[in-house]
Design a protein around this motif. Structure first.
Motif, short mmCIF file in Angstrom:
data_model
loop_
_atom_site.label_atom_id
_atom_site.label_comp_id
_atom_site.label_asym_id
_atom_site.label_seq_id
_atom_site.Cartn_x
_atom_site.Cartn_y
_atom_site.Cartn_z
N UNK A 196 1.07 -1.13 -0.06
CA UNK A 196 -0.08 0.32 0.01
C UNK A 196 0.25 1.16 -0.26
N UNK A 197 1.66 1.32 0.49
CA UNK A 197 2.98 2.54 0.70
C UNK A 197 2.87 2.98 -0.57
N UNK A 198 4.39 1.45 -1.34
CA UNK A 198 4.38 2.00 -2.96
C UNK A 198 3.24 2.16 -3.47
N UNK A 199 1.61 1.55 -3.32
CA UNK A 199 0.88 1.92 -4.49
C UNK A 199 -0.16 3.82 -4.18
N UNK A 200 0.88 4.24 -3.36
CA UNK A 200 0.19 5.40 -2.48
C UNK A 200 1.57 6.69 -2.55
N UNK A 201 2.63 5.88 -3.25
CA UNK A 201 3.95 6.64 -3.82
C UNK A 201 3.96 6.86 -5.52
N UNK A 202 2.94 5.99 -6.23
CA UNK A 202 2.84 5.53 -7.21
C UNK A 202 1.78 6.36 -7.78
N UNK A 203 1.15 6.22 -7.42
CA UNK A 203 -0.75 6.54 -7.61
C UNK A 203 -0.69 7.69 -7.09
N UNK A 204 -0.91 7.73 -6.21
CA UNK A 204 -1.82 9.03 -5.04
C UNK A 204 -0.84 10.23 -4.92
N UNK A 205 0.42 10.56 -4.28
CA UNK A 205 1.33 11.17 -5.10
C UNK A 205 1.31 12.12 -5.62
N UNK A 206 1.76 11.73 -7.21
CA UNK A 206 1.15 12.20 -8.20
C UNK A 206 0.11 12.80 -8.83
N UNK A 207 -1.29 12.11 -8.36
CA UNK A 207 -2.51 12.35 -8.51
C UNK A 207 -2.50 14.04 -6.81
N UNK A 208 -1.42 14.07 -6.07
CA UNK A 208 -2.10 15.85 -5.75
C UNK A 208 -1.99 16.61 -6.61
N UNK A 209 -3.05 17.71 -6.16
CA UNK A 209 -2.93 19.06 -6.48
C UNK A 209 -3.02 20.52 -5.97
N UNK A 210 -1.99 20.79 -6.41
CA UNK A 210 -2.42 22.17 -6.12
C UNK A 210 -3.10 23.70 -6.31
N UNK A 211 -2.77 24.61 -5.30
CA UNK A 211 -3.22 25.68 -6.51
C UNK A 211 -1.96 26.15 -7.37
N UNK A 212 -1.04 26.14 -7.38
CA UNK A 212 0.45 25.97 -8.35
C UNK A 212 0.87 25.37 -8.59
N UNK A 213 0.14 24.32 -9.04
CA UNK A 213 0.03 23.01 -10.02
C UNK A 213 -1.37 23.45 -10.59
N UNK A 214 -2.46 23.76 -9.98
CA UNK A 214 -3.37 24.60 -11.52
C UNK A 214 -2.92 25.60 -12.64
N UNK A 215 -2.55 26.39 -11.81
CA UNK A 215 -1.59 27.27 -12.56
C UNK A 215 -0.55 26.73 -13.52
N UNK A 216 0.28 25.48 -12.94
CA UNK A 216 0.18 25.13 -13.93
C UNK A 216 0.20 24.69 -15.49
N UNK A 217 -0.89 24.11 -15.17
CA UNK A 217 -1.85 23.42 -15.42
C UNK A 217 -3.09 24.65 -16.68
N UNK A 218 -2.76 25.32 -16.02
CA UNK A 218 -3.31 26.51 -17.27
C UNK A 218 -2.33 27.41 -18.16
N UNK A 219 -0.61 27.70 -17.37
CA UNK A 219 -0.16 27.89 -17.86
C UNK A 219 0.29 27.20 -19.81
N UNK A 220 0.33 25.79 -19.36
CA UNK A 220 0.84 24.32 -20.20
C UNK A 220 -0.21 24.96 -21.30
N UNK A 221 -1.97 25.00 -21.12
CA UNK A 221 -2.72 25.08 -21.96
C UNK A 221 -3.00 25.86 -23.21
#
Length: 811
Positions: A485-510
Motif C-alpha cells: 500500500x505504501x508503494x501504491x500511495x507513492x506511485x498513484x496517489x502522490x502524483x495525483x495530488x494538486x495544489x493551486x500552483x499546479x492548477x496554475x501550471x496546468x493553465x499556463x501549459x494549456x
C-alpha cells in the motif's frame, strides 16, 4: 388474496472523481466512452428512463420509464455526477419519482441511501449519524420530499444504525432474508428461530433497544434476486414475470408482497437489454392483472407489520461472514483471481481508522475556535456541498460560527470540513470489495486518504503521512510490481495530488494550445487572467502572464505569474510561482518575450529555469483530459503524415489485396494494417460529419468488405450514435420538415445495413414522442383531405418502419 409485487434496484457506482479536481478524469478502459460513469449511464441508467416493450415481431409497441414502476435508490455521489454530466437522465429519474407518487397512493418509489456507501456497522457513531443525515438531506434537495426508506450499503446492518435511521425519521429499510435471526407475532412472547426459512412476503417490525422507537424491515426474496443477477432470468421478460408470480402462496388468504432487490446495474449493464426484460415483465403483470405493482411505502401503509423480527447484527447481503469482507481476509472475493490473498484488507482498514481517529480530536480542537459545535456543523455541511456559492456558505456560518469570520478563517473552516468529508469518503465500501489493493476502487479510497493528509498538513503544521505510510506498507499487493500500500500511495496517489500552483501550471501549459477567456474554469478552480503576452514563431509558442487561481471548494486563492514555451513538439516547458511584485513580473515578461522574439529558444529555456527555479512543469503534470488534448494536437501533423503514407500504400496496392482475397491467400500484415487504418479512419470521419454523405459511406463500406478489413464497430458505432443523437434533436425541433424526415429515413436505412450494431435509441425515442404529440394532428388533417398532411404521414410512417416502431391500428 391480494397479490403485490415490488422490484427494487440499487443504482450505485463507486465514486471515481479525482479528490483534488472533483471530477472524473479520462478512463481509457471505458472506451469509447470518456469514463465508466458515462458508459454505464449509456448502458443502464438512461435505457431504464425509456425502455422498450416489444411485440411478437420485435417491434416497439411502447416506451416506458421503468423507474416510475419500481422501487429504487441512487447513490448520492452518482446523482451528483449525473446532474452535471447526464442532466436529461437525471431529470427523468426525478420525474419518475413524482410519477410513482401519483401511481402509488402518494408514496414515491425513490429511497435515500447512506451517503457514500460506507459499511455502517464498521463506522463509528459520529460517521453513522453524518452518513444518514447527509443521505436524507441530499435526497430532499434532489427529490423535493422527505424519504420514507433508506438503503443501507451492501445491506450491512446493526442495531445502532437502525436506531439512527428511526431517530432521523426513516420508516423502513431492505435486508436479505438471512439477516433475520428470529421472529414472533406482535404482542407474543414466543420467538421462532428463522434458520433461513423466513416468509419474505410481508414486512416486519424491529424494536430498537433503549428507546420506544421501532423501524420496519422488508426482506427481499433471495432466490429470485439471485436468478435475476446470476442465472439469466432477464433473458426473457415473460419468464421473469412468471418467476415472480410463482412465489405467491395460493393457500394463504392474507395479502402477500413478492419483492426482490438487486444491483440496479443488473438491468442493462451486467445483462444487456435487462431493462427491456424488466419493462416487459412489469407490463405483462399489469396488463393481465396478475398482481398489483407497488412500492414499499404504499404497501406499508396498506398492510402494516403483524410480526416482529430480531436481526443478525453485523450482517450484509454480499458477505457470508457478516461484514468481514470489508476488514479481513474472510475468503469472499470475485473469484476472478484464484490464489490471490485479500490479507491487505485488514491493514488498509487499520491505517484508515488510525488516520481518522488521530485527526478527529485535532479537527475538533481547531474547529471550536470558529464553530459552536464542530460535529453538528459537519452534519449540516451537506448543504454547502450541494451549493458551493459564497452566499450559501455565509448562511451556513451564520448558523454555526461563533462570530463573524474573516476570509482566512473561512478558508480554515472549509478545509476542516473538507478534511472530514474525505475522511468519510475514504471508507467507501468498494475499496475492500474486490481482490487487489492496486485496483482502481482501492486506489480511489487511498486517494481520499491522501487528500485528508494534505489538508491535515496545511491545518495542523504536522504530517500524519509517515506513520500512515508505515501502517499502509503492511497491506501487501498480489502483484509484485505494486509491492504494498505504501508503494501504491507513492506511485498513484502522490502524483495525483494538486495544489493551486499546479492548477496554475496546468493553465499556463494549456494556454499554449487554446485561448482562454478572462475567466476560466478548470475543474473546481476559477482562474482570472490579469495579464498575458503571447508570441508565435512558426510552430514555436510562448505564453507569459499573471492570474488569480481560486478553489471553489475551499475559497483559497493565490496570484501567480507564469511562463510556458513549446517548440512545436512534445517538449513543453512551463514555470509558475506566487506573484511577488510588478517589477519582478515585468522583468520576467520582457526577458522571456525578448529572447523568444530573437528566436533564441535556448535562452528562453534558460530564463524559465532562472525565473521559476524549482517550479517548472512539463506535459506530465497536465490533468489527464487536457494532457490527451494537447498530445492529440502535437500528434496531429505526425498522424496526418502517417495517414498519407498509409493512404499511398493502400491506394497503390488495393487491387493486389483484392486479388489475394479472391485467391484466399492471407494478406501481408503491412498491407492489412494500411487498409485497416485508412478505411476505419475514413469511416470515422464520414460518420462524424454534420451532413452524412451516404454514397461515400457506402463506397467505403464496399471497399472494406472487398479488402476483408475488420471494422472498429464499437468506435465507429459510438461516433455514428452521436451524429444520430443530433439528428434526433433536430427531428424534435423541426418535426414538420419533410425533407429532413426523408433524409433521416435514408440514414436509418444505411444504419440497418451496417456490419456492426448502432444504437438507434435516441432516434426511436424522438420518433415515439412525436408519435404521441405531433402524429395525431397530421393524421386528423389527412383524414380531412389535406395533401401535405398525407405526404408527411407517408414519410413519417416510412421512418417508423425503419425504426421498427408500431403506430397502432390507425397508423
Amino acid at each position: 388474496m391480494e397479490r403485490y409485487i415490488c422490484i427494487h434496484g440499487h443504482f450505485y457506482q463507486p465514486p471515481r472523481e479525482n479528490p483534488w479536481l472533483e471530477d472524473i478524469e479520462l478512463q481509457d478502459s471505458a472506451y469509447p466512452y470518456h469514463d465508466w460513469d458515462e458508459r454505464i449511464t449509456a448502458e443502464c441508467y438512461e435505457p431504464n428512463t425509456a425502455s422498450r416493450i416489444l411485440d411478437g415481431d420485435g417491434w416497439i409497441r411502447k416506451i416506458v420509464n421503468n423507474y416510475s414502476k419500481i422501487s429504487f435508490n441512487f447513490g448520492p455521489t452518482l446523482l451528483s455526477w449525473m446532474e452535471t454530466n447526464a442532466p436529461e437522465v437525471y431529470r427523468a429519474i426525478i420525474e419518475a419519482d413524482r410519477e410513482s407518487q401519483r401511481r402509488f397512493s402518494g408514496h414515491g418509489s425513490a429511497l435515500a441511501q447512506a451517503y457514500n456507501h460506507m459499511i455502517m456497522p464498521l463506522a463509528n457513531t459520529r460517521d453513522k449519524y453524518t452518513q444518514v443525515i447527509w443521505g436524507i438531506k441530499d435526497f430532499e434537495h434532489r427529490f423535493g420530499r422527505r424519504p420514507e426508506g433508506m438503503w443501507l450499503p451492501e445491506t450491512a446492518v446493526d442495531l445502532e444504525t437502525l436506531a439512527i435511521l428511526a431517530q432521523q425519521g426513516i420508516r423502513f429499510t431492505i435486508l436479505a432474508h438471512w439477516q433475520a435471526r428470529r421472529i414472533r407475532p406482535l404482542g407474543s412472547d414466543n420467538w421462532q428461530e428463522v434458520h433461513g426459512g423466513l416468509d419474505t412476503t410481508m414486512p416486519y417490525q424491529v424494536r430498537l433497544p433503549n428507546t420506544d422507537r421501532t423501524i420496519n424491515v422488508f426482506f427481499y426474496n433471495g432466490e429470485v434476486a439471485r436468478a435475476v443477477a446470476f442465472e439469466k432470468l432477464l433473458d426473457n421478460g415473460e419468464r421473469f414475470a412468471k418467476r415472480l408470480l410463482s412465489v405467491f402462496n395460493e393457500g394463504r388468504n392474507a395479502p402477500q408482497l413478492v419483492n426482490i432487490a438487486t444491483d440496479g446495474e443488473t438491468y442493462g449493464h451486467h445483462h444487456r437489454h435487462g431493462d427491456m426484460a424488466l419493462a416487459y415483465a412489469l407490463d405483462y403483470i399489469e396488463a393481465n392483472k396478475l398482481a398489483h405493482l407497488t412500492n414499499y411505502g404504499e404497501y406499508l401503509e396498506k398492510h402494516p407489520p403483524t410480526h416482529e423480527v430480531e436481526i443478525n447484527n453485523n450482517s450484509s447481503w454480499s458477505c457470508a461472514h457478516g461484514v468481514e469482507r470489508w476488514r479481513t481476509n474472510c475468503g469472499c472475493n470475485t473469484g476472478m483471481h484464484p490464489g490471490w490473498s485479500q490479507a491487505w484488507r485488514a491493514p488498509l482498514r487499520d491505517s484508515l481508522n488510525w488516520l481518522r481517529n488521530t485527526l478527529a480530536p485535532k479537527f475538533e480542537g481547531r474547529a471550536r475556535q470558529f464553530l459552536k459545535d464542530p460535529w453538528a456543523a459537519r452534519n449540516d455541511y451537506i448543504a454547502v456541498i450541494l451549493d458551493r456559492s459564497p452566499e450559501n456558505f455565509d448562511r451556513f456560518l451564520g448558523q454555526h460560527a461563533t462570530r463573524i469570520l474573516n476570509q482566512e478563517e473561512k478558508i480554515t473552516v472549509l478545509k476542516l470540513l473538507e478534511l472530514q468529508r474525505h475522511a468519510m469518503l475514504m471508507f467507501t465500501s468498494c475499496g475492500w470489495f474486490f481482490d487487489e489493493i492496486s485496483g482502481i476502487e482501492t486506489v480511489q479510497v487511498i486517494k481520499y486518504a491522501g487528500r485528508v493528509i494534505q489538508l491535515a498538513q496545511e491545518l495542523f503544521n504536522e504530517s500524519p503521512e509517515p506513520r500512515f505510510m508505515e501502517m499502509l506498507a503492511q497491506a501487501k499487493s498480489n502483484i509484485p510490481e505494486h509491492r504494498d500500500g505504501a508503494h501504491i500511495y507513492e506511485k498513484f496517489v502522490k502524483p495525483a495530488m494538486v495544489d493551486l500552483l499546479k492548477v496554475g501550471a496546468h493553465y499556463a501549459l494549456c494556454s499554449l494550445y487554446e485561448t482562454y477567456d478572462q475567466h476560466s474554469r478548470i475543474f473546481c478552480y476559477d482562474v482570472y487572467r490579469e495579464d498575458c503576452q503571447n508570441r508565435l514563431a512558426g510552430t514555436a509558442r510562448l505564453a507569459v502572464g499573471r492570474a488569480q487561481v481560486t478553489s471553489q471548494i475551499t475559497q483559497e486563492s493565490i496570484k501567480i505569474s507564469y511562463g510556458a514555451v513549446t517548440l512545436g513538439n512534445h517538449n513543453v516547458s512551463g514555470g509558475v510561482q506566487v506573484y511577488t511584485n510588478d517589477d519582478s513580473y515585468q522583468r520576467m515578461v520582457q526577458e522571456l518575450t525578448g529572447a523568444f522574439d530573437r528566436a533564441d529558444f535556448n535562452e528562453v529555456i534558460r530564463l524559465l529555469d532562472q525565473h521559476f527555479a524549482g517550479a517548472t512543469y512539463s506535459l506530465r503534470q497536465l490533468f489527464r483530459d487536457k494532457q490527451r488534448m494537447v498530445l492529440d494536437i502535437i500528434l496531429e501533423s505526425t498522424l496526418a503524415e502517417a495517414a498519407e503514407d498509409y493512404r499511398r500504400i493502400y491506394d497503390r496496392h488495393a487491387p493486389l489485396m483484392r486479388f489475394l482475397k479472391d485467391l484466399n491467400i492471407p494478406q501481408p500484415r503491412a498491407l492489412q494494417a494500411a487498409a485497416e487504418f485508412v478505411l476505419n479512419t475514413s469511416l470515422r470521419q464520414a460518420f462524424a460529419g454534420d451532413n452524412l454523405d451516404l454514397e461515400h459511406i457506402k463506397a467505403l463500406l464496399g471497399e472494406a468488405e472487398m479488402a476483408g478489413v475488420p471494422l472498429d464497430g464499437e468506435g465507429l458505432g459510438y461516433v455514428l450514435e452521436q451524429t444520430l443523437k443530433q439528428m434526433a434533436e433536430k427531428l424534435l425541433g423541426q418535426p414538420d420538415d419533410q425533407v429532413f424526415i426523408g433524409r433521416l429515413d435514408a440514414v436509418i436505412s444505411l444504419v440497418r445495413s451496417l456490419p456492426f450494431e448502432v444504437n438507434l435509441w435516441k432516434v426511436q425515442n424522438a420518433y415515439y414522442r412525436l408519435l404521441q404529440t405531433v402524429y395525431p394532428g397530421y393524421r386528423e388533417k389527412a383524414r380531412q383531405g389535406d395533401g401535405e398532411a398525407r405526404a408527411w404521414l407517408n414519410l413519417f410512417n416510412s421512418l417508423g418502419d425503419k425504426l421498427q416502431v408500431r403506430r397502432g391500428k390507425n397508423g
